[in-house]
Design an enzyme around this catalytic site. Structure first.
Site, PDB file in Angstrom:
ATOM      1  N   LYS A 171      35.022  27.354  76.555  1.00  0.00           N
ATOM      2  CA  LYS A 171      34.436  28.699  76.662  1.00  0.00           C
ATOM      3  C   LYS A 171      33.585  28.748  77.925  1.00  0.00           C
ATOM      4  O   LYS A 171      32.469  28.250  77.970  1.00  0.00           O
ATOM      5  CB  LYS A 171      33.568  29.049  75.456  1.00  0.00           C
ATOM      6  CG  LYS A 171      33.316  30.557  75.423  1.00  0.00           C
ATOM      7  CD  LYS A 171      31.961  30.961  74.934  1.00  0.00           C
ATOM      8  CE  LYS A 171      30.888  31.182  75.920  1.00  0.00           C
ATOM      9  NZ  LYS A 171      31.024  32.216  76.934  1.00  0.00           N
ATOM     10  N   PRO A 172      34.148  29.347  78.982  1.00  0.00           N
ATOM     11  CA  PRO A 172      33.368  29.445  80.218  1.00  0.00           C
ATOM     12  C   PRO A 172      32.294  30.530  80.093  1.00  0.00           C
ATOM     13  O   PRO A 172      32.325  31.331  79.160  1.00  0.00           O
ATOM     14  CB  PRO A 172      34.406  29.828  81.273  1.00  0.00           C
ATOM     15  CG  PRO A 172      35.688  30.090  80.565  1.00  0.00           C
ATOM     16  CD  PRO A 172      35.480  29.938  79.098  1.00  0.00           C
ATOM     17  N   GLU A 246      23.709  18.933  77.423  1.00  0.00           N
ATOM     18  CA  GLU A 246      23.129  18.800  78.766  1.00  0.00           C
ATOM     19  C   GLU A 246      22.320  20.070  78.998  1.00  0.00           C
ATOM     20  O   GLU A 246      22.898  21.140  79.206  1.00  0.00           O
ATOM     21  CB  GLU A 246      24.228  18.673  79.822  1.00  0.00           C
ATOM     22  CG  GLU A 246      25.119  17.449  79.668  1.00  0.00           C
ATOM     23  CD  GLU A 246      24.428  16.147  80.034  1.00  0.00           C
ATOM     24  OE1 GLU A 246      23.254  16.186  80.460  1.00  0.00           O
ATOM     25  OE2 GLU A 246      25.049  15.093  79.867  1.00  0.00           O
ATOM     26  N   CYS A 280      20.552  22.112  87.585  1.00  0.00           N
ATOM     27  CA  CYS A 280      19.738  21.506  86.518  1.00  0.00           C
ATOM     28  C   CYS A 280      18.933  20.328  87.026  1.00  0.00           C
ATOM     29  O   CYS A 280      17.856  20.055  86.518  1.00  0.00           O
ATOM     30  CB  CYS A 280      20.632  21.101  85.350  1.00  0.00           C
ATOM     31  SG  CYS A 280      21.955  19.998  85.834  1.00  0.00           S
ATOM     32  N   GLU A 381      11.374  26.136  83.541  1.00  0.00           N
ATOM     33  CA  GLU A 381      12.519  26.000  84.428  1.00  0.00           C
ATOM     34  C   GLU A 381      12.692  27.313  85.196  1.00  0.00           C
ATOM     35  O   GLU A 381      13.097  28.321  84.617  1.00  0.00           O
ATOM     36  CB  GLU A 381      13.776  25.698  83.598  1.00  0.00           C
ATOM     37  CG  GLU A 381      14.967  25.361  84.456  1.00  0.00           C
ATOM     38  CD  GLU A 381      16.214  25.068  83.638  1.00  0.00           C
ATOM     39  OE1 GLU A 381      16.443  25.747  82.614  1.00  0.00           O
ATOM     40  OE2 GLU A 381      16.970  24.172  84.032  1.00  0.00           O
TER      41      GLU A 381
HETATM   42  P1  NDP Z   1      23.225  29.488  78.589  1.00  0.00           P
HETATM   43  O1  NDP Z   1      22.692  28.521  77.614  1.00  0.00           O
HETATM   44  O2  NDP Z   1      22.745  30.872  78.546  1.00  0.00           O
HETATM   45  O3  NDP Z   1      24.811  29.584  78.490  1.00  0.00           O
HETATM   46  C1  NDP Z   1      25.642  28.452  78.587  1.00  0.00           C
HETATM   47  C2  NDP Z   1      26.918  28.710  77.821  1.00  0.00           C
HETATM   48  O4  NDP Z   1      26.619  28.819  76.428  1.00  0.00           O
HETATM   49  C3  NDP Z   1      27.594  30.020  78.208  1.00  0.00           C
HETATM   50  O5  NDP Z   1      28.989  29.840  78.172  1.00  0.00           O
HETATM   51  C4  NDP Z   1      27.125  30.948  77.100  1.00  0.00           C
HETATM   52  O6  NDP Z   1      27.965  32.067  76.908  1.00  0.00           O
HETATM   53  C5  NDP Z   1      27.161  30.016  75.913  1.00  0.00           C
HETATM   54  N1  NDP Z   1      26.380  30.452  74.763  1.00  0.00           N
HETATM   55  C6  NDP Z   1      25.333  31.315  74.725  1.00  0.00           C
HETATM   56  N2  NDP Z   1      24.884  31.454  73.457  1.00  0.00           N
HETATM   57  C7  NDP Z   1      25.668  30.670  72.669  1.00  0.00           C
HETATM   58  C8  NDP Z   1      25.711  30.385  71.279  1.00  0.00           C
HETATM   59  N3  NDP Z   1      24.869  30.947  70.423  1.00  0.00           N
HETATM   60  N4  NDP Z   1      26.644  29.527  70.832  1.00  0.00           N
HETATM   61  C9  NDP Z   1      27.496  28.923  71.667  1.00  0.00           C
HETATM   62  N5  NDP Z   1      27.525  29.181  73.004  1.00  0.00           N
HETATM   63  C10 NDP Z   1      26.605  30.025  73.503  1.00  0.00           C
HETATM   64  O7  NDP Z   1      22.972  28.834  80.028  1.00  0.00           O
HETATM   65  P2  NDP Z   1      23.224  29.490  81.457  1.00  0.00           P
HETATM   66  O8  NDP Z   1      24.645  29.890  81.563  1.00  0.00           O
HETATM   67  O9  NDP Z   1      22.156  30.493  81.723  1.00  0.00           O
HETATM   68  O10 NDP Z   1      23.038  28.227  82.409  1.00  0.00           O
HETATM   69  C11 NDP Z   1      21.827  27.840  82.973  1.00  0.00           C
HETATM   70  C12 NDP Z   1      21.226  26.690  82.182  1.00  0.00           C
HETATM   71  O11 NDP Z   1      22.090  25.573  82.166  1.00  0.00           O
HETATM   72  C13 NDP Z   1      19.930  26.188  82.772  1.00  0.00           C
HETATM   73  O12 NDP Z   1      18.981  26.044  81.763  1.00  0.00           O
HETATM   74  C14 NDP Z   1      20.294  24.808  83.330  1.00  0.00           C
HETATM   75  O13 NDP Z   1      19.244  23.906  83.402  1.00  0.00           O
HETATM   76  C15 NDP Z   1      21.345  24.384  82.366  1.00  0.00           C
HETATM   77  N6  NDP Z   1      22.163  23.344  82.969  1.00  0.00           N
HETATM   78  C16 NDP Z   1      22.032  22.048  82.523  1.00  0.00           C
HETATM   79  C17 NDP Z   1      22.746  21.027  83.134  1.00  0.00           C
HETATM   80  C18 NDP Z   1      22.648  19.619  82.652  1.00  0.00           C
HETATM   81  O14 NDP Z   1      23.529  18.839  82.961  1.00  0.00           O
HETATM   82  N7  NDP Z   1      21.628  19.245  81.909  1.00  0.00           N
HETATM   83  C19 NDP Z   1      23.636  21.289  84.267  1.00  0.00           C
HETATM   84  C20 NDP Z   1      23.680  22.683  84.646  1.00  0.00           C
HETATM   85  C21 NDP Z   1      22.974  23.654  84.002  1.00  0.00           C
HETATM   86  P3  NDP Z   1      27.638  33.477  77.652  1.00  0.00           P
HETATM   87  O15 NDP Z   1      27.854  33.244  79.102  1.00  0.00           O
HETATM   88  O16 NDP Z   1      28.603  34.394  77.040  1.00  0.00           O
HETATM   89  O17 NDP Z   1      26.204  33.802  77.328  1.00  0.00           O
END
Ligand code: NDP
Length: 477
Positions: A171-172, A246, A280, A381
């Site tokens: 799921k992107p 992550e 991140c 963050e």
């Molecule tokens: P989100 O947590 O908002 O979203 C990540 C993914 O999760 C998206 O595909 C999103 O879908 C999905 N999602 C949202 N809600 C749910 C749910 N209830 N159940 C299952 N899936 C869900 O993160 P961001 O996209 O805003 O990314 C930024 C974040 O990612 C930052 O906090 C960053 O630090 C972290 N990150 C961590 C890394 C690591 O390796 N530790 C690396 C890169 C980023 P949708 O888009 O539809 O909302």
């Protein structure tokens, strides 16, 4: 306009509801593509397809799986230009960085193609019996990813999952699903059985939630915000599902008085501002020894001035727009909060002026000094291009400040003294510590977070283990 269907059971399909949405370019808000938007029933169909494909793919030898993964890497490289362009158009990063991301994703496929062959078991001789320890694929994996590295972070999951013998549903991110979908299609086209690789678009609250809650998925691999990770962990608990998380970071960068200041400033600027700080493991807080802090900060500003900002499709650009208005607003709020609490602005802090910037989510890379831990930018963050600098007197004070965070993903230290390097790196609370280097990602080494930055590891041999279950077979004598 480009059209992006989903991939379910080897077939490109619209969503069951027929719903579509338009993806916009963050550099100018032009429409880029029309994407099919699924919901829970689409996710359930994809999970069923992955479940049906599991016996075939898990029953394929690791050598054969490796061949398919190498072929997938080649196919991704042959489609590199197209996939990279989509990253830039939907996410904003410069095309040269997007190409690097796709190359790295192909490398992950090659790495795990080989690593999958090293899934060795154990043979234990006891007095009454012999024990065989097997490590077998968990089953269907749900792979949920964010928008900042939409292809690479998915590849870190797709490659080990397939190498282990798992099938998956990806799921992107809703606002940047295009390149990730093309990546999975390339992997599928390399010779996977239908249903082994699936992609469903749609909101996390529906598609993501179904992937987490449906009993078919046995493993959730997630990269994203800590808050979302918390939700996923809680909901996966209902069925005791395996999770890899992550999550967010708030990475410190310590500059000791004996450091090479030119190297430290260059490394700091690059890691704080590349991908507009939406990384991140990006540098979020800088601690500089008081003896060299002013000189280091001047060098950091000088480095920051060198970045060319613009539309990522322009080959000369170093920094593109931020991903969204929300990301830029949060960055502005954090800068305003810091300035209100006594920080001093040395560069940036606002949108760039001039032609080409009006319609996009541009923001200048920002350097602050006189930062302290009362400021949001030092504790939350930001996920934006801000480098706040704080002075320290002793190494122990720097380590204490660096560890004063709920996050623990990456930490950086610049020093030319071996004892300082060992002393500090052993005490920093982070999954990855970079000493005289500004990147803790290496395909062959484990990557992941301490504290609220996550659970489990990706990459390295640990990356494969995340998709394996252990079985003990005891043979009576
Ligand atoms: P989100 O947590 O908002 O979203 C990540 C993914 O999760 C998206 O595909 C999103 O879908 C999905 N999602 C949202 N809600 C749910 C749910 N209830 N159940 C299952 N899936 C869900 O993160 P961001 O996209 O805003 O990314 C930024 C974040 O990612 C930052 O906090 C960053 O630090 C972290 N990150 C961590 C890394 C690591 O390796 N530790 C690396 C890169 C980023 P949708 O888009 O539809 O909302």
């Amino acid at each position: 306009m480009f059209h992006s269907p989903m991939l379910i059971n080897g077939v490109e399909v619209p969503s069951l509801s027929g719903k579509v949405e338009i993806i916009h370019n963050p550099a100018n808000q032009d429409p880029v593509a029309e994407v099919c938007v699924g919901s829970r029933p689409d996710a359930a169909l994809a999970l069923q397809a992955a479940k049906d494909a599991f016996p075939v793919w898990s029953g394929t030898s690791s050598q054969k799986r490796g061949e398919v993964l190498h072929a997938a890497a080649d196919l991704v490289r042959s489609r590199l230009d197209r996939i990279a362009q989509l990253i830039t158009l939907e996410q904003g990063k410069p095309l040269k960085n997007a190409k690097g991301e796709v190359r790295s994703a192909a490398d992950a496929l090659d790495f795990f193609a080989e690593e999958g062959k090293r899934n060795f078991g154990e043979w234990i001789a006891s007095s009454q019996s012999r024990s065989i320890v097997l490590r077998q694929p968990i089953g269907v994996a749900a792979l949920i990813t964010p928008w900042n590295f939409p292809v690479d972070l998915l590849a870190w999951k797709v490659a080990p999952a397939l190498a282990a013998g798992c099938t998956f549903v990806a799921k992107p991110p809703s606002l940047a699903p295009l390149a990730a979908t093309e990546f999975v299609k390339a992997v599928h086209d390399a010779g996977l059985p239908a249903g082994a690789a699936n992609v469903v678009h749609g909101p996390g609250s529906e598609v993501g939630a179904e992937l987490v809650e449906n009993p078919i998925s046995r493993k959730i691999a997630f990269t994203g915000e800590t808050e979302t990770g918390r939700w996923i962990m809680a909901h996966a608990a209902g069925q005791i599902k395996r999770v890899s998380l992550e999550l967010g970071g708030q990475s410190p960068f310590i500059v000791c008085k004996d450091a090479d200041l030119d190297a430290a400033a260059a490394a700091c600027a690059q890691r704080a501002f590349s991908n507009m700080g939406q990384v991140c493991i990006g540098v979020n807080r800088v601690y500089a020894a008081e003896e060299i802090a002013d000189e280091f900060t001047a060098k950091l500003v000088e480095r920051t001035l060198r970045f060319k900002i613009g539309n990522g499709m322009d080959p000369d650009v170093d920094l593109g727009p931020m991903f969204s208005r929300a990301q830029r607003d949060r960055t502005k709020e954090h800068v305003a909060d810091a300035l209100g609490k006594g920080a001093q602005l040395l560069f940036g802090g606002c949108e760039p002026e001039g032609d080409g910037y009006q319609k996009g989510f541009f923001f200048l890379p920002t350097v602050l000094c006189k930062a302290d831990h009362s400021m949001r930018v030092m504790r939350e963050e930001t996920f934006g291009p801000v480098a706040p600098v704080c002075k320290f007197k002793t190494l122990d004070e720097a380590i204490r400040l660096a560890n004063d965070s709920e996050y623990g993903l990456a930490a950086y230290l610049f020093t030319n003294d071996l004892k300082t390097a060992i002393y500090a790196s052993e005490r920093l609370e982070a999954g990855g510590v970079g000493v005289n280097i500004n990147n803790v990602v290496d395909m062959q080494a484990p990557f992941g977070g301490w504290k609220q930055s996550g659970l489990g590891r990706e990459l390295g041999h640990q990356g494969l283990e995340a998709y394996l279950e252990t079985k003990h077979i005891r043979l009576g004598l």
